[in-house]
Write a protein that holds these residues in place. Sequence first.
Motif, PDB file in Angstrom:
ATOM      1  N   GLY A  70       1.023  -1.263  -0.108  1.00  0.00           N
ATOM      2  CA  GLY A  70       0.010   0.193  -0.099  1.00  0.00           C
ATOM      3  C   GLY A  70       0.792   1.409   0.042  1.00  0.00           C
ATOM      4  N   SER A  71       2.267   1.011  -0.063  1.00  0.00           N
ATOM      5  CA  SER A  71       2.921   2.309   0.224  1.00  0.00           C
ATOM      6  C   SER A  71       3.060   3.054  -1.416  1.00  0.00           C
ATOM      7  CB  SER A  71       4.299   2.056   0.490  1.00  0.00           C
ATOM      8  OG  SER A  71       4.890   1.180  -0.273  1.00  0.00           O
ATOM      9  N   GLY A  72       2.521   2.663  -2.370  1.00  0.00           N
ATOM     10  CA  GLY A  72       2.668   2.892  -3.818  1.00  0.00           C
ATOM     11  C   GLY A  72       3.842   2.609  -4.656  1.00  0.00           C
ATOM     12  N   LYS A  73       4.496   1.412  -4.301  1.00  0.00           N
ATOM     13  CA  LYS A  73       5.456   1.231  -5.065  1.00  0.00           C
ATOM     14  C   LYS A  73       5.301   0.794  -6.487  1.00  0.00           C
ATOM     15  CE  LYS A  73       6.560  -2.482  -2.591  1.00  0.00           C
ATOM     16  NZ  LYS A  73       5.436  -2.238  -1.506  1.00  0.00           N
ATOM     17  N   THR A  74       4.401   0.215  -6.741  1.00  0.00           N
ATOM     18  CA  THR A  74       4.146   0.101  -8.207  1.00  0.00           C
ATOM     19  C   THR A  74       3.653   0.961  -9.137  1.00  0.00           C
ATOM     20  OG1 THR A  74       3.314  -2.441  -7.966  1.00  0.00           O
ATOM     21  CG2 THR A  74       2.583  -1.578  -9.784  1.00  0.00           C
ATOM     22  N   SER A  75       2.607   1.916  -8.589  1.00  0.00           N
ATOM     23  CA  SER A  75       2.098   2.969  -9.281  1.00  0.00           C
ATOM     24  C   SER A  75       3.120   4.066  -9.319  1.00  0.00           C
ATOM     25  CB  SER A  75       0.915   3.670  -8.552  1.00  0.00           C
ATOM     26  OG  SER A  75       0.921   3.889  -7.216  1.00  0.00           O
TER      27      SER A  75
END
Length: 620
Positions: free
Chosen positions: A39-44
Amino acid sequence: MTSGSEIVKDSQDGVRDRRIASLTQTLGDRSIVLVGFMGSGKTSTGRRLAQRLGLPFVDADVEIEAAAGMTIAEIFAKHGEPSFRDGERRVMARILEDGPRVIATGGGAFLNEETRARIAKRGVSVWLKADPEVLWRRVRKRSHRPLLQSPDPEKTLRTLLEQRYPHYARADVTVISRDGPHELAVEEIICAIEFFMRFSPDPPPLTPSRPMNLSKTSAPAPISLATGEVLFDASGSPPGAAQGPDGRPPAAKVRVDLGARSYDILIASGLIAEAGGHIQRLAPGAACAIVTDANVAEIHLAGLEESLDKEGVRHSVVIVPPGETSKSFATFAEVCDAVIAAKLERGDLVIALGGGVIGDLAGFAAASIRRGMRFVQIPTSLLAQVDSSVGGKTGINSDHGKNLVGAFHQPSLVLADAHALETLPAREFRAGYAEVVKYGLIGDAGFFGWLQTHWRGVFSGGADRVHAIATSCRAKAAIVARDEHERGDRALLNLGHTFGHALERINHYDGARLVHGEGVSIGMALAFRFSAKLGLCPWGDADRVEAHLREVGLPTRLADIKGLALDAGQIIEAMYQDKKVERGALTFILAREVGDCFVAKSVDAEEVRAFLQDELNTGI
């Protein structure tokens, strides 16, 4: 015909292209590896970062699923977590072989010691750090997270965070993951990596003759490009920070290179208690006069005198009232008379013990008495440690404006005792922090990015504080060495000061309402918004500067000065008393972007007036 706005845009695009090319060239074959909790946004964020840098993007979880022929949830259900972690380790080893690329890892990948070692050798690790509340809000509606399949998933999340955060903290770079545009996170990552790479040597090649030592899990220590001295570990802190003498962070030393007048800036905790030894070595047999104010004397004078007595250094003391009002002709005369009455000779020393006011006043006295005495700066405020104590600007105020009477007179030594900052009121520390931010804004976007993620460490003390002070001093020392008397790019150090000094003058230097660093903070925010209004700087950069200053508790708007009536004409009139006015024309420091400021001469006063009127009308 090409319009002015198109020229500005082309210029901005060219700067950004060169910046990205420089970063990717410095990376070489190293990948950027994003780590952090689910949920920390690594992919986006990773996708957008890869697009910005022109690099391939790889999602490690997608690679794992492709290799296994099933989803991660299915792997957990069928084979269990140990089997998944083993597969994750092998996949990470494979995708790290072919850099450079941007890699988004699974939440547990960085916990594996072997994987961390491989990332240290093959990449730059970036921890996307988010608060537990932010993470829970992002993941609670998603049912595919195997590790959160429990009766109390929020409690499970917090337990996992406690276990994993110490591992994530070993990443090379930390960037706060906030709700908001991904582009802002991308920019902060780029700035942070730029700063890290500046002090990071190329990793040793992985060859059969030099195999990877998987027992070493930390990245190579950044070094000074000037001296080769190891400065900071992979987290951005001085090496061995927790094992310094008496538990103190290690010292830093910055050299101000001015030929025969070169001097050192020493930064460490406990330097006031050690000052006698440093002064005795600097000037054996010399006497000295300590100039300080009543507030500082109460806290630090006894320790300094004890240190001088221990080394047999004869000394006298001159105590003046605290505050900007002491930078006056009357107080200057009192200090000079007291030093002369103490029978100090030209070869003796004046010691400035205090903040910026004392440094300016004592330094000007030293420049004037007997046509020039040596002096030592012992700055006790953050503002003085990172700015006013370095560079030789000394002076007092006139009724017509600030610092209009003075001289360039370099100190012989600066002793910046980081522990002395513990006695500062919170407001004074915040005000000094504005000058730290300035160094990132004028020419070091990476440092500004580092401050965005490490400012709490700077405020709380320890290694981050020493790091911030030393970086600021290095930046100023480099500029002073190039332009000692402010005939060129030293003027960049005045970012925000044209606005700030005008506000201080209108306020009659009333520190209860506005102190210098607060004026600078408002001035820097105004300078970036003015630059954006002129089409020189993206509005996103102006918003980013304002957001950080507000986050630490600094003012950024004219309306933040409570109880002070202002109008645009009044501010313009005060600006014309600034030292930077040349032939009646206003000079400002304006911005192209964070980390890229320039000296703008002959700025149209009517444009400034219209901008200020808009700011006053907005009232927020």
